[in-house]
Design an enzyme around this catalytic site. Structure first.
Site, mmCIF file in Angstrom:
data_model
loop_
_atom_site.group_PDB
_atom_site.id
_atom_site.type_symbol
_atom_site.label_atom_id
_atom_site.label_comp_id
_atom_site.label_asym_id
_atom_site.label_seq_id
_atom_site.Cartn_x
_atom_site.Cartn_y
_atom_site.Cartn_z
ATOM 1 N N PHE A 182 0.829 -1.200 0.000
ATOM 2 C CA PHE A 182 0.000 0.000 0.000
ATOM 3 C C PHE A 182 0.869 1.258 0.000
ATOM 4 C CE2 PHE A 182 -4.583 0.905 0.940
ATOM 5 C CZ PHE A 182 -4.528 2.283 0.837
ATOM 6 N N PHE A 183 1.931 1.235 0.816
ATOM 7 C CA PHE A 183 2.818 2.393 0.854
ATOM 8 C C PHE A 183 3.525 2.581 -0.489
ATOM 9 C CE2 PHE A 183 2.667 1.863 5.572
ATOM 10 C CZ PHE A 183 2.345 3.165 5.908
ATOM 11 N N PHE A 209 -7.382 6.745 3.212
ATOM 12 C CA PHE A 209 -6.679 6.114 4.332
ATOM 13 C C PHE A 209 -7.129 4.669 4.520
ATOM 14 C CE2 PHE A 209 -5.202 5.400 8.682
ATOM 15 C CZ PHE A 209 -3.960 6.031 8.649
ATOM 16 N N ARG A 268 9.791 7.609 6.789
ATOM 17 C CA ARG A 268 8.828 8.182 5.848
ATOM 18 C C ARG A 268 8.488 9.627 6.188
ATOM 19 N NH1 ARG A 268 5.771 5.746 1.976
ATOM 20 N NH2 ARG A 268 3.885 6.845 1.344
#
Length: 363
Positions: free
Chosen positions: A97-98, A200, A340
């Protein structure tokens, strides 16, 4: 290397992580003790290997950044009690997902709408027929197919259909973000909050509480306000705290999707006022969750009506509520430990060092 050698759980030992005062939430540090799934060391190693195997990150980026990004720490601090194979599937999907989020960002930054349209279409198709996409030429499509195929083996076809429905909506929300950013459109606060629940993936992470608890919840339980409200509050906290922490990164990258940016643009707040308002909303989420959690526990007690099924459902709801609680501390510390968000240490504040522009989208 341990996930967090400087825990602030039930001791007074100070954390080695310097949390900026504007981001510090004493209530999280005091009331939401950190936990970590015992499988974490294997999880970190196997997810690193999975990223390489699926060609989702170049080997040098995996070697230099994968552990420091703390993606596995985030999931290992959330889905406590999950069977190892369930947690592994969740952690791999989270890492995917990231990477997907980064590809989406780079396609926007480098003006690659055709690449994004192809990816969007392929992801929708892979979600519905993952087995046929395991060897797709785009590593992101193949990676999603692998992840969801594993998810689809845990519970029933009804759960699988729900997960797919929820993720189709996430893909479409990412498409709306693509167009907003391309056109420079800052959504209003209400528009943003509705979109944020999708980007999200609030309901995806909530869905995954069920295979972690080993029990699929019927609609009457899952949709009951006593369950749904703490679930939503835990996710809203995560999304809004993420906005608070990532605001410098997103301002540097000309983003338009951040609660703070919407507050400045549409509500006329200064940046400082917007930060204070974001903090207020985040803190309100925490206090409201503590109330909703108690209601959820009473609901779980009521489900345990003396029958075998009632006992199973009551225990599963308790497990899910416990992990909703874990999400607060896991998200909080992730934002202060993951590379991140360490934008001040990047050579270029608008370009994360863990992304590979050449490997993404159109060459």
């Amino acid at each position: 290397m341990p996930a967090f050698p400087y825990s602030t759980t039930t001791t007074s030992t100070p954390t080695a992580v310097a949390v900026p005062p504007q981001l510090a939430l004493p209530v999280i540090e005091a009331v939401f003790p950190r936990q970590l799934h015992a499988y974490w060391p294997q999880l970190q190693e196997k997810t690193r290997g999975w990223l390489l195997e699926k060609r989702l990150m170049p080997a040098d980026k995996v070697e230099e950044h994968a552990d420091g990004l703390c993606y596995t720490d985030l999931m290992a601090g959330y889905y406590i009690g999950a069977p190892d194979e369930v947690l592994q599937a969740i952690a791999d999907y989270s890492a995917w997902f990231f990477v997907w989020d980064d590809r989406h960002d780079r396609d926007i930054v480098h003006g690659r709408p055709a690449a994004w349209r192809r990816l969007r279409s392929a992801l929708h198709t892979a979600l519905d027929s993952p087995r046929e996409h395991l060897r797709h030429q785009d590593a992101l499509v193949a990676g999603l197919a692998d992840s969801v195929l594993r998810f689809y083996s845990f519970l029933s076809p009804a759960w699988n259909a729900r997960f797919a429905r929820h993720f189709h909506a996430v893909i479409e929300a990412y498409d709306r973000e693509f167009h907003n950013r391309t056109e420079g459109v800052v959504p209003t606060v209400e528009e943003y909050l509705a979109l944020r629940r999708l980007t999200f993936a609030h309901w995806i992470w909530t869905d995954l509480l069920e295979p972690s608890a080993g029990c699929e919840l019927p609609d009457a339980v899952r949709k009951n306000p006593a369950y749904r409200r703490p679930a939503l509050l835990s996710q809203e906290f995560a999304a809004w705290y993420n906005d608070l922490c990532s605001l410098p990164k997103e301002l540097a990258g000309d983003e338009v999707h951040n609660l703070g940016i919407s507050l400045v643009k549409h509500d006329g707040l200064t940046l400082e006022e917007a930060v204070r308002e974001m903090r207020r909303r985040v803190e309100e989420c925490v206090s409201e969750f503590l109330v909703a959690e108690q209601e959820g526990l009473r609901f779980a007690d009521g489900l345990a009506d003396g029958t075998v099924r009632g006992k199973e459902l009551g225990a599963a709801v308790r497990d899910c509520l416990g992990n909703m609680r874990n999400w607060f501390s896991s998200v909080y510390w992730f934002h202060h430990e993951s590379g991140r968000y360490m934008v001040d240490s990047w050579d270029d504040r608008s370009t994360p060092p863990y992304v590979d522009d050449e490997a993404a989208g159109e060459k």
